[in-house]
Design a protein around this motif. Sequence first.
Motif, mmCIF file in Angstrom:
data_model
loop_
_atom_site.group_PDB
_atom_site.id
_atom_site.type_symbol
_atom_site.label_atom_id
_atom_site.label_comp_id
_atom_site.label_asym_id
_atom_site.label_seq_id
_atom_site.Cartn_x
_atom_site.Cartn_y
_atom_site.Cartn_z
ATOM 1 N N ARG A 78 32.812 20.814 20.773
ATOM 2 C CA ARG A 78 32.966 20.462 22.195
ATOM 3 C C ARG A 78 32.290 21.489 23.099
ATOM 4 O O ARG A 78 31.645 21.143 24.089
ATOM 5 N N ILE A 79 32.440 22.758 22.773
ATOM 6 C CA ILE A 79 31.804 23.815 23.565
ATOM 7 C C ILE A 79 30.289 23.676 23.506
ATOM 8 O O ILE A 79 29.600 23.818 24.532
ATOM 9 N N HIS A 80 29.758 23.388 22.347
ATOM 10 C CA HIS A 80 28.309 23.214 22.202
ATOM 11 C C HIS A 80 27.794 22.117 23.129
ATOM 12 O O HIS A 80 26.752 22.259 23.767
ATOM 13 N N LYS A 81 28.535 21.030 23.249
ATOM 14 C CA LYS A 81 28.125 19.925 24.118
ATOM 15 C C LYS A 81 28.197 20.308 25.597
ATOM 16 O O LYS A 81 27.489 19.738 26.417
ATOM 17 N N LEU A 82 29.035 21.257 25.923
ATOM 18 C CA LEU A 82 29.194 21.704 27.307
ATOM 19 C C LEU A 82 28.146 22.719 27.736
ATOM 20 O O LEU A 82 27.791 22.796 28.911
ATOM 21 N N LEU A 83 27.672 23.514 26.801
ATOM 22 C CA LEU A 83 26.805 24.630 27.161
ATOM 23 C C LEU A 83 25.436 24.179 27.657
ATOM 24 O O LEU A 83 24.804 23.288 27.089
ATOM 25 N N HIS A 84 24.988 24.841 28.707
ATOM 26 C CA HIS A 84 23.628 24.705 29.221
ATOM 27 C C HIS A 84 22.682 25.178 28.104
ATOM 28 O O HIS A 84 23.062 26.030 27.293
ATOM 29 N N PRO A 85 21.449 24.677 28.039
ATOM 30 C CA PRO A 85 20.524 25.144 26.986
ATOM 31 C C PRO A 85 20.349 26.661 26.946
ATOM 32 O O PRO A 85 20.052 27.225 25.898
ATOM 33 N N GLU A 86 20.555 27.335 28.082
ATOM 34 C CA GLU A 86 20.459 28.793 28.108
ATOM 35 C C GLU A 86 21.835 29.446 28.188
ATOM 36 O O GLU A 86 21.955 30.636 28.467
ATOM 37 N N GLY A 87 22.894 28.664 27.923
ATOM 38 C CA GLY A 87 24.256 29.170 28.000
ATOM 39 C C GLY A 87 24.634 30.007 26.792
ATOM 40 O O GLY A 87 23.944 30.016 25.770
ATOM 41 N N SER A 88 25.749 30.709 26.904
ATOM 42 C CA SER A 88 26.223 31.597 25.846
ATOM 43 C C SER A 88 27.684 31.315 25.511
ATOM 44 O O SER A 88 28.475 30.976 26.383
ATOM 45 N N LEU A 89 27.995 31.503 24.249
ATOM 46 C CA LEU A 89 29.369 31.445 23.763
ATOM 47 C C LEU A 89 29.744 32.832 23.276
ATOM 48 O O LEU A 89 29.040 33.419 22.452
ATOM 49 N N ILE A 90 30.830 33.356 23.796
ATOM 50 C CA ILE A 90 31.395 34.609 23.286
ATOM 51 C C ILE A 90 32.658 34.215 22.540
ATOM 52 O O ILE A 90 33.593 33.681 23.131
ATOM 53 N N LEU A 91 32.648 34.452 21.244
ATOM 54 C CA LEU A 91 33.739 34.047 20.364
ATOM 55 C C LEU A 91 34.416 35.302 19.818
ATOM 56 O O LEU A 91 33.836 36.033 19.026
ATOM 57 N N HIS A 92 35.630 35.565 20.278
ATOM 58 C CA HIS A 92 36.391 36.731 19.846
ATOM 59 C C HIS A 92 37.119 36.376 18.549
ATOM 60 O O HIS A 92 37.950 35.481 18.531
ATOM 61 N N CYS A 93 36.789 37.062 17.475
ATOM 62 C CA CYS A 93 37.448 36.809 16.195
ATOM 63 C C CYS A 93 37.543 38.134 15.445
ATOM 64 O O CYS A 93 37.036 39.143 15.895
#
Length: 123
Positions: A78-93
């Motif tokens: 779902r996050i991938h579908k939301l992100l702008h082509p130049e967007g970033s995901l910060i995943l805390h794990c």
Amino acid sequence: MTDTRNRLLLGNNLSSLDQLQNELPSTIKLVYIDPPFNSGIHRPFLNRDGTADTAGFSDHFENHLEGFLDFMKERIIRIHKLLHPEGSLILHCDYRTSPYLQIMCDQIFGLGDRGPETKAAGF
């Protein structure tokens, strides 16, 4: 929600992600998520006097790793579908799940480049 300024969402994250997908597909520039770590521990909230409250959250999933990865995959897609082509995901794990989430994100986002002169998007 037609306002596109910064937002902090609190609530059921799947419902929130679905709502955002309908309103703002491929437009989000940054997503930060701090999901459970799959430690298998129940974490009670502590009262000010130091006593443990029965409320809290359980950091345990059915089928342990497989259940956790299913939980995460629903959200990362779902996050991938939301992100702008130049967007970033910060995943805390943490160290227990990081390698698995890296592979999952590679499968969803693509490999991209990982060097200092990164030209292609990816995870």
